[in-house]
Design a protein around this motif. Structure first.
Motif, PDB file in Angstrom:
ATOM      1  N   GLU A   1       8.146  -3.108 -23.295  1.00  0.00           N
ATOM      2  CA  GLU A   1       7.396  -1.850 -23.322  1.00  0.00           C
ATOM      3  C   GLU A   1       8.077  -0.797 -22.450  1.00  0.00           C
ATOM      4  O   GLU A   1       8.663  -1.126 -21.419  1.00  0.00           O
ATOM      5  CB  GLU A   1       5.971  -2.124 -22.793  1.00  0.00           C
ATOM      6  N   PHE A   2       8.006   0.432 -22.875  1.00  0.00           N
ATOM      7  CA  PHE A   2       8.518   1.548 -22.082  1.00  0.00           C
ATOM      8  C   PHE A   2       7.443   2.631 -22.130  1.00  0.00           C
ATOM      9  O   PHE A   2       7.130   3.147 -23.191  1.00  0.00           O
ATOM     10  CB  PHE A   2       9.842   2.063 -22.666  1.00  0.00           C
ATOM     11  N   ASP A   3       6.847   2.928 -20.978  1.00  0.00           N
ATOM     12  CA  ASP A   3       5.794   3.957 -20.930  1.00  0.00           C
ATOM     13  C   ASP A   3       6.458   5.295 -20.632  1.00  0.00           C
ATOM     14  O   ASP A   3       6.706   5.638 -19.478  1.00  0.00           O
ATOM     15  CB  ASP A   3       4.758   3.600 -19.863  1.00  0.00           C
ATOM     16  N   GLU A   4       6.756   6.027 -21.692  1.00  0.00           N
ATOM     17  CA  GLU A   4       7.538   7.254 -21.471  1.00  0.00           C
ATOM     18  C   GLU A   4       6.759   8.323 -20.722  1.00  0.00           C
ATOM     19  O   GLU A   4       7.334   9.243 -20.161  1.00  0.00           O
ATOM     20  CB  GLU A   4       8.065   7.799 -22.801  1.00  0.00           C
ATOM     21  N   ARG A   5       5.433   8.192 -20.695  1.00  0.00           N
ATOM     22  CA  ARG A   5       4.643   9.199 -19.980  1.00  0.00           C
ATOM     23  C   ARG A   5       4.536   8.916 -18.480  1.00  0.00           C
ATOM     24  O   ARG A   5       4.112   9.762 -17.720  1.00  0.00           O
ATOM     25  CB  ARG A   5       3.233   9.275 -20.562  1.00  0.00           C
ATOM     26  N   SER A   6       4.889   7.704 -18.061  1.00  0.00           N
ATOM     27  CA  SER A   6       4.685   7.361 -16.651  1.00  0.00           C
ATOM     28  C   SER A   6       5.796   7.926 -15.775  1.00  0.00           C
ATOM     29  O   SER A   6       5.648   7.981 -14.570  1.00  0.00           O
ATOM     30  CB  SER A   6       4.621   5.847 -16.470  1.00  0.00           C
ATOM     31  N   GLY A   7       6.897   8.332 -16.367  1.00  0.00           N
ATOM     32  CA  GLY A   7       7.998   8.857 -15.567  1.00  0.00           C
ATOM     33  C   GLY A   7       9.303   8.400 -16.171  1.00  0.00           C
ATOM     34  O   GLY A   7       9.317   7.670 -17.167  1.00  0.00           O
ATOM     35  N   PRO A   8      10.406   8.787 -15.552  1.00  0.00           N
ATOM     36  CA  PRO A   8      11.728   8.501 -16.148  1.00  0.00           C
ATOM     37  C   PRO A   8      12.033   7.006 -16.227  1.00  0.00           C
ATOM     38  O   PRO A   8      12.865   6.597 -17.031  1.00  0.00           O
ATOM     39  CB  PRO A   8      12.691   9.215 -15.202  1.00  0.00           C
ATOM     40  N   LEU A   9      11.387   6.196 -15.407  1.00  0.00           N
ATOM     41  CA  LEU A   9      11.690   4.764 -15.412  1.00  0.00           C
ATOM     42  C   LEU A   9      11.007   4.033 -16.559  1.00  0.00           C
ATOM     43  O   LEU A   9      11.400   2.934 -16.925  1.00  0.00           O
ATOM     44  CB  LEU A   9      11.253   4.129 -14.094  1.00  0.00           C
ATOM     45  N   GLY A  10       9.927   4.619 -17.067  1.00  0.00           N
ATOM     46  CA  GLY A  10       9.152   3.922 -18.096  1.00  0.00           C
ATOM     47  C   GLY A  10       8.357   2.758 -17.542  1.00  0.00           C
ATOM     48  O   GLY A  10       7.777   1.969 -18.289  1.00  0.00           O
ATOM     49  N   ALA A  11       8.356   2.648 -16.220  1.00  0.00           N
ATOM     50  CA  ALA A  11       7.728   1.499 -15.568  1.00  0.00           C
ATOM     51  C   ALA A  11       6.334   1.857 -15.075  1.00  0.00           C
ATOM     52  O   ALA A  11       6.001   3.028 -14.910  1.00  0.00           O
ATOM     53  CB  ALA A  11       8.581   1.033 -14.395  1.00  0.00           C
ATOM     54  N   LYS A  12       5.530   0.829 -14.822  1.00  0.00           N
ATOM     55  CA  LYS A  12       4.239   1.014 -14.154  1.00  0.00           C
ATOM     56  C   LYS A  12       4.167  -0.001 -13.020  1.00  0.00           C
ATOM     57  O   LYS A  12       5.167  -0.590 -12.645  1.00  0.00           O
ATOM     58  CB  LYS A  12       3.095   0.867 -15.157  1.00  0.00           C
ATOM     59  N   GLY A  13       3.006  -0.187 -12.444  1.00  0.00           N
ATOM     60  CA  GLY A  13       2.881  -1.093 -11.300  1.00  0.00           C
ATOM     61  C   GLY A  13       2.382  -2.458 -11.721  1.00  0.00           C
ATOM     62  O   GLY A  13       1.612  -2.588 -12.667  1.00  0.00           O
ATOM     63  N   ILE A  14       2.843  -3.496 -11.031  1.00  0.00           N
ATOM     64  CA  ILE A  14       2.437  -4.849 -11.438  1.00  0.00           C
ATOM     65  C   ILE A  14       1.856  -5.688 -10.319  1.00  0.00           C
ATOM     66  O   ILE A  14       1.305  -6.748 -10.554  1.00  0.00           O
ATOM     67  CB  ILE A  14       3.631  -5.615 -12.046  1.00  0.00           C
ATOM     68  N   GLY A  15       1.981  -5.260  -9.044  1.00  0.00           N
ATOM     69  CA  GLY A  15       1.659  -6.140  -7.921  1.00  0.00           C
ATOM     70  C   GLY A  15       0.227  -6.628  -7.893  1.00  0.00           C
ATOM     71  O   GLY A  15      -0.054  -7.738  -7.451  1.00  0.00           O
ATOM     72  N   GLU A  16      -0.701  -5.800  -8.351  1.00  0.00           N
ATOM     73  CA  GLU A  16      -2.117  -6.199  -8.307  1.00  0.00           C
ATOM     74  C   GLU A  16      -2.544  -6.893  -9.590  1.00  0.00           C
ATOM     75  O   GLU A  16      -3.567  -7.574  -9.617  1.00  0.00           O
ATOM     76  CB  GLU A  16      -3.008  -4.958  -8.111  1.00  0.00           C
ATOM     77  N   LEU A  17      -1.769  -6.710 -10.645  1.00  0.00           N
ATOM     78  CA  LEU A  17      -2.222  -7.110 -11.986  1.00  0.00           C
ATOM     79  C   LEU A  17      -2.456  -8.616 -12.119  1.00  0.00           C
ATOM     80  O   LEU A  17      -3.466  -9.056 -12.662  1.00  0.00           O
ATOM     81  CB  LEU A  17      -1.190  -6.631 -13.020  1.00  0.00           C
ATOM     82  N   GLY A  18      -1.509  -9.416 -11.589  1.00  0.00           N
ATOM     83  CA  GLY A  18      -1.571 -10.861 -11.815  1.00  0.00           C
ATOM     84  C   GLY A  18      -2.820 -11.514 -11.260  1.00  0.00           C
ATOM     85  O   GLY A  18      -3.287 -12.534 -11.785  1.00  0.00           O
ATOM     86  N   ALA A  19      -3.368 -10.952 -10.182  1.00  0.00           N
ATOM     87  CA  ALA A  19      -4.525 -11.582  -9.541  1.00  0.00           C
ATOM     88  C   ALA A  19      -5.837 -11.237 -10.234  1.00  0.00           C
ATOM     89  O   ALA A  19      -6.867 -11.825  -9.927  1.00  0.00           O
ATOM     90  CB  ALA A  19      -4.585 -11.180  -8.066  1.00  0.00           C
ATOM     91  N   THR A  20      -5.805 -10.271 -11.176  1.00  0.00           N
ATOM     92  CA  THR A  20      -7.064  -9.918 -11.850  1.00  0.00           C
ATOM     93  C   THR A  20      -7.331 -10.888 -12.991  1.00  0.00           C
ATOM     94  O   THR A  20      -6.415 -11.442 -13.587  1.00  0.00           O
ATOM     95  CB  THR A  20      -7.008  -8.482 -12.412  1.00  0.00           C
ATOM     96  N   GLY A  21      -8.590 -11.096 -13.256  1.00  0.00           N
ATOM     97  CA  GLY A  21      -8.981 -11.916 -14.403  1.00  0.00           C
ATOM     98  C   GLY A  21      -8.932 -13.410 -14.176  1.00  0.00           C
ATOM     99  O   GLY A  21      -9.584 -14.175 -14.893  1.00  0.00           O
TER     100      GLY A  21
END
Lengths: 325, 198, 730
Positions: free
Chosen positions: C680-700
């Motif tokens: 995935e590349f999130d072109e709206r998030s900025g030039p990197l296409g990246a978002k944040g992941i550090g908190e994601l794994g612990a949810t759910g």
């Protein structure tokens, strides 16, 4: 930690000699004493380091059994072929205790001297606790006590003894050998720890200056097993533990010895159950009834009723495990 | 070399049961109660020589100073970490005479005469020890605070021969907590290093 | 090295050899060791403090009490709470807000003397009745008690949720609770402060260098250039090193009083009393659905404990207005005040607790509907952001569901309750998701004549791999090998970076580094006489229309020793932070599947395997990213199966302030974990296409585990953690 003065004993005789000094404590593995001094559970003025005492760390056959020197490290005891093959219940109990690092320090003689893990007893700043400050009351009784006793408690203390090896040793009818300038003793492991009805402030029957020098095991018990129940898989004290040593006649139990841990201030032998287990197959439905005979004396706290059920299930399970050993 | 037979058992096999009988209670030496120990046997300050990573260090300490605090605060060997100071986390693991121990549970005085190895003593100059390299290659850490203890523990775990399966490694590495929870990678690193070290 | 490559962490050489220096490894000439005396009552007043016995201990230099300590400068009142964790600073008065709060500070020449001195100080208290926040009445947060209530919304309403639920053919209404839970990073908080000529240097271990710098200027009435903060390595954050806690103020105060450097490391017990925890929470979730499982109404009402000084809010209702398509949603946040340390954000803030409640409720609804829980999610897939109706910045959760179900074998899993000896197997799943946070950040990239580059920014690498990833971004833009790029971070003299929390580092600081490196590349192009927007990079050379010139040669020929570029990331409207690109709500998504084994007779719960698949934008370094996700899953396992801090109802103290009485996962608890990312590349998030992941794994995770326990033995646990007594009760 209050400061203390320090001496190294070079021999058993010297240790006993030094042990006569006022307010002195023996240091073996150090895994308990150093923490006691930090927390203020114990603040001896003098510490006698036993690390250089020679000749007290052997595991050797004696007539009718095995003798373990008090200063043998837990890992060495558990992995010694005499123990691993002859007394799997003890080997398993040790290897489920603490961590590999701690078992390299802790000694088999020091282990039974371990004190309770009741969080109020272990509070840094001190909480009402008759074991910390006799007469100050029992904070656990009116507080959180769902990991506490189901047997043998009084309103003065509801803590349980947490160590694993003594549960196995109690099932094996092992004997603690002590020495003292006024004479040593042979103390059955089953009688080593002090119930609150005897004295809520005490942990064990050792006198000042009395040194554990060894533990003697009677005849090997190859059909034996240890079961430890805890929230995480490793490096945690038992919620309930169970030790069993069986002697079998074909598929039928001839003699059973079963002890529970973390249910009382001492390893709790299921004497009534043991008598009823003789003659039963280990997986017979009657095993549950036999075990229930020992739970007639169970007296749970408001928070420990669940532990009665767990302990009963653990006893049944450990008999199965021992039979498969 | 793997430790296949613990020290104590080898020694015990060499000894006869006569020695055992002599040590049993019936023959316990009676010490006269009149022989009070000399007060001078107890010292309030101790001059120590500690051998750490092959180097001798001389220091004078109060008896209450632990090996951990001696290493960190007096010898500037800060690679060994203090995570709990109670033997509940493993961050302070060092080798004492080749065996892993929690240095927070050892008095510096007790360590005299023992061979102490810390994380600083593993690499050969700029060449990391294979266990250190395995941790780097397996991505077996995040914040790095438990890593010294993990690596020292891994050294011993491999030496002890407790690397027969992932389950065995996990159990024998459980004395070292990792809150970042790099556990799967730590297990992989220990397995890889054990394989390399044969 | 390029973005997307697997790169070994750049701190491996120092962290595997013991050479990485953490705050408590710093020793300064003339330093004093500090130890706190903690209050033994949870509420009341100090009557007297007698330091005589402590001062009699050889090596003890001072015993500081509130009478000895300076008061904050007037500018203290201008600080926001947060980043100041709490305005209630101990040793400034006689009132006690919670047990363990420092009442005196012993300074000594050795650590041993300081600790012994702290035990010897005699304090007399006038104890007052304390309030257990678990039993306190839920009330509305007061915006005047700290600034936490401005961080999200306490009440949300879309449509008429109550009416929609009442009219729905299928309804469930359940209450989920979770305990107070301490983060316990392996490194206890530590700080050493030294004053020199009106300037203070502080070595600390924090997730946000600029926050400490700003707070200290406010406390002491200093300018930014009078406060130098260093946090080169941080031994785990997870929350309590995010905001600025009182000990970080008291140490520089003490150093100023005695005119010597002062060093303090919190004890493990103090990590329970002096820095915040995830709060005890009660969450009421009501769901109404039609026969096909389509959600008609969601109501989610949460209350969390807080201290008596400020109103901290754990915004756990966020998932209910962001995860599923629904026209009628109601959210409300309450707080319960009591005599505990102020709670704080913990991995994963808001959505860790929120996803536990909502993820459990969705499973209960699926059971009610006799529907596969994954199909229930698909039936309520949110193609647009539910609370606003706006399009997502990017979302590939459908793909994640499909890939996850395939990898785990969800569609052909064994029946729940399948036996394996005494074990019963159970299977559960839940959604993982976290909202985006971005913070203003700046960075500098310097390209030197020898063809090496350095990234400079004050970001803190708390173990998430920030230093590795920042270098990787710069190397990618400049076409350099990984060995040619270094970095300097964690120091307030460097360009200011935003915090390392809320999964914000890559999207914020990473963007700044990307821009700085791009600026350098443009300058390099101009030196080469090529148009900046038409050059490429390759193996240390700049390329243009088939021509390649080594970077070193370009610099040498131009006669410059260095080309430097600055880059910044500025949130919308120039604010300190935002929640993603304007008009395009941004979050990361994923799904977690678990297999657990339950021994109902012995009360045992063990993790057998887990698969997590995530839609999280572009992944910069798959290796460090994978580690973030597995670490998060294990964090969630701890939440589900064991972690809790319990407050004694009589004494008002945490029952166990250690790592023996509070269980956190060990190595033996954790099997191999399966993790994957959707491309995935999130072109709206900025030039990197990246978002944040550090908190994601612990949810759910906690919900997935509880759902799997139900699958295994038919027992629905709505109170975390799932400990033996709860399993035996089933």
């Amino acid at each position: 930690m209050r400061d203390f003065s320090y001496a190294r004993a070079g021999s058993r005789a010297e240790a006993l000699d030094l042990g006569q000094a006022d307010d002195a404590a023996f240091l073996a593995g150090g895994t308990e004493l150093i923490n006691w001094m930090r927390i203020g559970i114990n603040a001896p003025a003098r510490v006698i380091d036993l690390a250089r005492v020679e000749g007290l760390d052997a595991v050797e056959e004696i007539e009718g059994g095995v003798r373990i020197g008090a200063l043998a490290r837990l890992n060495d005891v558990a992995q010694n072929p005499l123990i691993a093959e002859g007394y799997p219940v003890l080997s398993h109990a040790i290897l489920r205790a603490a961590s590999a690092q701690i078992r390299n320090l802790a000694t088999i003689g020091g282990n039974p001297v371990q004190r309770v893990r009741c969080p109020y007893f272990r509070a840094n700043e001190g909480a009402p606790c008759n074991k910390r400050e006799p007469g100050s009351g029992c904070a656990a009784l009116n507080g959180i006590h769902d990991r506490h006793a189901i047997f043998g408690w009084t309103e003065d203390c509801v803590a349980v003894h947490p160590a694993d090896p003594p549960v196995a040793l109690a099932a094996l009818d092992a004997v603690i050998v002590t020495d003292h300038p006024e004479g040593g003793r042979l103390i059955p492991v089953r009688e080593f720890h002090v119930l609150p009805s005897q004295n809520p402030a005490w942990h064990d029957v050792l006198r000042a200056g009395e040194l554990i020098v060894g533990i003697e095991l009677p005849a090997p018990a190859p059909r034996s097993a240890y079961l430890k129940i805890r929230e995480r898989e490793s490096y945690e004290y038992a919620t309930v533990s169970a030790a069993a040593a069986l002697e079998m006649d074909g598929g039928v139990i001839r003699r059973a010895r079963v002890a529970l841990g973390s249910v009382a201030m001492r390893p709790w032998r299921l004497v009534a159950a043991e008598a009823r287990l003789a003659g039963l197959a280990p997986d017979a439905p009657e095993v549950a009834d036999a075990i229930d005979a020992s739970f007639a004396e169970a007296r749970p706290l408001s928070g420990t009723e669940w532990k009665v059920r767990l302990a009963r299930n653990a006893a049944r399970r450990v008999i199965e495990l021992a039979a498969e050993a | 070399m793997k430790i296949t037979s613990p020290k104590v058992s080898r020694r015990s096999l060499l000894r006869g049961s006569a020695a055992a009988a002599a040590a049993s209670l019936a023959h316990a030496r009676q010490v006269s109660a009149q022989n009070a120990p000399e007060e001078s046997a107890f010292e309030a300050w101790i001059d120590l020589r500690l051998t750490v990573n092959g180097q001798a260090h001389a220091l004078t300490v109060e008896p209450r100073v632990t090996l951990l605090d001696a290493l960190r605060e007096r010898m500037q060997l800060t690679g060994t970490k203090k995570g709990c100071n109670r033997g509940e986390c493993g961050a302070c693991t060092v080798l004492m005479d080749g065996r892993r121990v929690n240095s927070c549970l050892v008095l510096a005085a007790s360590a005299e005469g023992r061979k102490i190895t810390t994380i600083e003593g593993l690499a050969d100059g700029d060449t990391p020890h294979p266990v250190q390299r395995a941790f780097a290659e397996a991505d077996a850490f995040q914040c790095g605070f438990c890593t010294s203890g993990q690596i020292m523990s891994a050294m011993a775990c491999i030496e002890e021969g407790h690397t027969g399966s992932p389950e065995e490694i996990r159990e024998w590495m459980s004395g070292n907590l990792c809150r970042c929870s790099a556990y799967p990678q730590i297990t992989a690193a220990v397995a890889a290093a054990a394989e390399e070290l044969g | 090295m390029a973005i997307g490559d697997i790169i070994t962490r750049v701190d491996a050489p120092t962290k595997t050899t013991g050479q990485a220096i953490y705050a408590n490894d710093v020793n300064l000439r003339g330093q004093l060791y500090a130890a706190f005396v903690g209050a033994t009552v949870p509420s009341g007043r100090i009557v007297s403090i007698d330091p005589a016995a402590a001062l009699a201990i050889p090596g003890v230099v001072r015993v500081l009490t509130e009478a000895d300590m300076p008061r904050p400068a007037p500018s203290f009142a201008d600080l926001y709470v947060p980043p100041l964790a709490t305005r209630h600073i101990p040793l400034q008065g006689l009132e006690i807000a919670h047990e363990g709060e420092p009442v005196a500070m012993v300074l000594a020449e050795t650590l041993e003397a300081a600790e012994a001195g702290a035990r010897a100080v005699d304090v007399v208290y006038d104890a007052a009745a304390f309030t257990d926040p678990a039993l306190a009445e839920p009330v509305d947060p007061d915006p005047g008690r700290g600034d936490y209530s401005f961080l999200d919304i306490a009440e949300f309403e879309k449509g008429d949720a109550a009416a929609a639920i009442a009219a729905a053919p299928v309804r469930i209404a359940r209450t989920y609770t979770q305990p107070s839970r301490h983060s316990n990073p392996m490194e206890p908080c530590a700080v050493i402060a030294e004053w020199s000529g009106g300037r203070v240097t502080i070595h600390d271990t924090i997730q946000h260098v600029a926050a400490l710098q700003g707070v200290i200027t406010g406390v002491f009435g200093l300018e930014m250039d009078q406060v130098h903060v260093r946090s080169i390595h941080c031994g785990g954050g997870f929350g309590p090193k995010g905001f600025i806690w009182p000990h970080q103020i008291l140490v520089p105060m003490a150093a100023r009083v005695v005119g010597r450097p002062v060093k303090l490391a919190l004890t493990r017990a103090e990590m329970y009393a002096l820095v915040g925890m995830q709060p005890h929470m009660v969450q009421e979730v009501e769901l109404g659905a039609d026969e096909n499982g389509r959600l008609l109404g969601i109501s989610h009402i949460a209350s969390n404990e807080t201290g008596v000084t400020e109103d901290y809010i754990e915004f756990s209702t966020v998932p209910s207005r962001t995860y599923y398509a629904c026209d009628a949603i109601y959210n409300r946040q309450y707080i319960r005040r009591g005599n505990v340390t102020l709670p704080t954000y913990q991995r994963s803030p808001a959505e860790g607790p929120g996803s536990w409640a909502l993820g459990s409720a969705m499973d209960e609804l699926a059971r009610e509907l006799d529907m596969d829980p994954l199909d229930l999610r698909l039936a309520n897939y949110a193609d647009v952001e539910p609370s606003s109706g706006e399009p997502w910045s990017s979302k590939m959760l459908r793909e994640a569901y499909e890939m996850g179900a395939e990898r785990f074998g969800w569609r052909n899993r064994p029946a729940g309750g399948t036996r394996d000896g005494h074990w019963r197997l159970g299977y559960g799943m839940a959604d993982s998701s976290q909202g985006t946070q971005r913070y203003g950040s700046s960075a500098r990239v310097r390209l030197r004549a020898d063809g090496t580059a350095v990234v400079e920014s004050s970001f803190s690498d708390i173990g998430t791999g920030s230093a590795t990833v920042m270098r990787q971004i710069a190397a990618d833009i400049l076409g350099l090998d990984e060995s040619a790029v270094s970095s300097r971070e964690g120091d307030s003299v460097l360009p200011e970076a935003g915090p390392t929390w809320a999964s914000a580092t890559v999207i914020s600081t990473g963007t700044a580094v990307h821009r700085a490196a791009t600026e350098v590349r443009g300058r390099l192009a101009r030196l080469a006489g090529w148009p900046a927007d038409a050059v490429g990079v390759e193996n240390g050379a700049l390329t243009h229309e088939g021509e390649a010139r080594p970077i070193r040669d370009i610099l040498a020929e131009a006669g410059v020793s260095e080309v430097s570029g600055d880059g910044t990331f500025t949130p919308n409207g120039g604010e300190f932070s935002d929640a993603g690109p304007e008009g395009f709500p941004s979050r990361v998504f994923g799904v977690i599947f678990v297999e657990v084994a339950v021994d109902p007779e012995l009360g045992l719960l063990r993790l057998r395997r887990a698969t997590g698949v995530y839609s999280a934008g572009r992944i910069i370094n798959p290796r460090t990213a994978r580690s973030q996700m597995t670490g998060g899953i294990i964090w969630g396992w701890g939440m589900a199966a064991m972690e809790q801090s319990r407050l004694d109802p009589v004494l008002g103290r945490w029952l166990s302030k250690d790592l023996a009485g509070v269980a956190i996962p060990t190595n033996a608890d954790i099997p191999e974990l399966d993790v994957a990312f959707v491309d995935e590349f999130d072109e709206r998030s900025g030039p990197l296409g990246a978002k944040g992941i550090g908190e994601l794994g612990a949810t759910g995770v906690a919900a997935a585990v509880a759902n799997a326990v139900y699958d295994a033995i038919g027992l629905r646990v709505r109170e975390l953690p799932i400990t033996p007594e709860k399993i035996l009760a089933g």
